[in-house]
Design an enzyme around this catalytic site. Structure first.
Site, PDB file in Angstrom:
ATOM      1  N   ASP A 158      -4.145   8.294   7.223  1.00  0.00           N
ATOM      2  CA  ASP A 158      -5.049   7.391   7.937  1.00  0.00           C
ATOM      3  C   ASP A 158      -4.220   6.621   8.967  1.00  0.00           C
ATOM      4  O   ASP A 158      -3.028   6.908   9.129  1.00  0.00           O
ATOM      5  CB  ASP A 158      -5.842   6.500   6.964  1.00  0.00           C
ATOM      6  N   SER A 173       0.802  -1.228   0.000  1.00  0.00           N
ATOM      7  CA  SER A 173       0.000   0.000   0.000  1.00  0.00           C
ATOM      8  C   SER A 173       0.831   1.274   0.000  1.00  0.00           C
ATOM      9  O   SER A 173       0.329   2.334  -0.367  1.00  0.00           O
ATOM     10  CB  SER A 173      -0.952   0.009   1.198  1.00  0.00           C
ATOM     11  N   HIS A 182      -1.095   4.949   6.963  1.00  0.00           N
ATOM     12  CA  HIS A 182      -0.521   5.422   5.702  1.00  0.00           C
ATOM     13  C   HIS A 182      -0.220   6.915   5.744  1.00  0.00           C
ATOM     14  O   HIS A 182      -0.901   7.678   6.432  1.00  0.00           O
ATOM     15  CB  HIS A 182      -1.466   5.092   4.547  1.00  0.00           C
TER      16      HIS A 182
END
Length: 377
Positions: free
Chosen positions: A342, A44, A345
């Protein structure tokens, strides 16, 4: 009536203008011909939208508001408020945005600039976060197979000689392994009842090395790597132990530290063994830890609290109603003030700062080469 001298000057200026135009066009064509491509592999941290094309569960997708709100003004699938470090590195290398490999509609010419194979929740192992997508794999081995398909397309479109040139001149950038170390604790598996931590780390690094060697066999020569970040100290990890809110999750921290000790040794062995193998290794763990622990030094106001989420430190992953409308979330006013967008991340600003260090950082930060040097080789 204009004088002969004036007419001569006009003619000379016209010729100079035409000459400059020809030189400019020639330079642009030369840049297009000789530009190194960028191929990204990982999780990610590098996700640019591949998960948009998987049948993923919502907790592993980011194609909804407020993701993408800062720069793109709409969600792209990047797990951030805006651009990610791959986007900045492409910019520094004079490349267009590198699209996710599953995105339909990119032209064959785009392949000569690169593709992004990274996917949220991906690990070295196929069994890492297996329920994140339905009936599909997105592990590092699958990403390698996807690249092999691209390599075949390049050979078909460009011919063997030109395809070899593109592949050998390209830079291959990796961030992978963090999910493999987090998943056993997330899923409460018995992994470490059956094997030692050291043996598990050997498996992760060994499988990563196999992929590197496979790319080398295909003609890849220039590689970039990030050490694993302090993922035991993200907002989501800081709230795992409800009796010690704000404390790093030590089991993951220990594994990541051991990985980061061993992986550079493997790269040095590859450099000795594989002719022409060159690499950049960025100390991402230190770079991110510095920003978490001393945010104001780097222009941030918050190093441990997420911009978007709920609960203590906004460490519960509800950003954008990720887990349904019944679970609300809070969104900060200015994401640039935060290291984390978040609970797990980074913000665009944090991505940009790290990208600059990967691109042109000194040898104590990115070594033995930085990416700027690799792209010029």
């Amino acid at each position: 009536m204009a004088s002969p001298r004036f007419n001569s000057i006009i003619i000379i200026l016209f010729i100079c203008t035409i000459s400059l135009s020809i030189v400019s066009i020639s330079c642009k064509e030369d840049l297009k011909t000789n530009q190194a491509a960028l191929f990204a592999f990982g999780d990610s941290l590098f996700e640019a939208g591949n998960n948009n094309y998987f049948d993923s569960i919502s907790s592993f997708r980011s194609n909804f508001w407020p993701y993408g709100k800062t720069t793109f003004k709409f969600p792209t699938g990047r797990v951030s408020d805006g651009r990610i470090m791959i986007d900045f590195i492409a910019e520094y290398a004079w490349l267009p945005l590198i699209p996710p490999n599953l995105q339909p509609g990119y032209s064959n010419s785009q392949l000569t600039y690169g593709l992004n194979f990274a996917t949220t929740a991906a690990g070295v192992f196929a069994g890492t976060f297996p329920g994140s997508v339905t009936n599909l794999s997105k592990d590092l081995g699958t990403q390698l197979n996807n690249f092999k398909n691209v390599e075949k397309t390049l050979r078909s479109n460009l011919g063997d000689a030109e395809a070899r040139r593109v592949i050998s001149k390209a830079v291959y950038l990796f961030h992978i392994g963090a999910n493999d170390y987090q998943y056993p604790f997330f899923a409460n598996t018995s992994t470490f009842s059956n094997t030692t931590k050291e043996r598990f780390i050997d498996f992760v690094i060994g499988n990563t090395t196999t992929v590197i060697e496979e790319l080398y066999k295909l003609g890849a020569r220039k590689f970039g790597f990030l050490s694993l970040g302090p993922f035991g100290c993200t907002p989501s990890a800081l709230i795992i132990n409800s009796t010690k809110i704000g404390s790093c999750f030590e089991p993951v921290t220990e594994l990541i530290n051991l990985h980061n000790q061993e992986f550079p040794k493997v790269l040095r062995r590859l450099e000795r063994r594989l002719s022409g193998f060159k690499y950049a290794l960025h100390d991402f763990h230190t770079s991110l830890s510095q920003r978490i622990n001393n945010p104001s030094r780097y222009g941030f106001k918050e190093g441990e609290m997420a911009c978007c989420g709920s609960g203590p430190l906004r460490g519960i992953n509800t950003c954008g109603f990720r887990n349904g409308p019944s679970q609300g979330y809070k969104l900060c006013e200015n994401a640039d003030d935060y290291v984390f967008f978040d609970p797990s991340h980074l913000t665009e600003t944090a991505h940009q700062q790290i990208a600059e260090l990967i691109w042109s950082g000194p040898p104590n930060v990115t070594a033995p080469y930085n990416l700027k040097t690799l792209f010029r080789l």
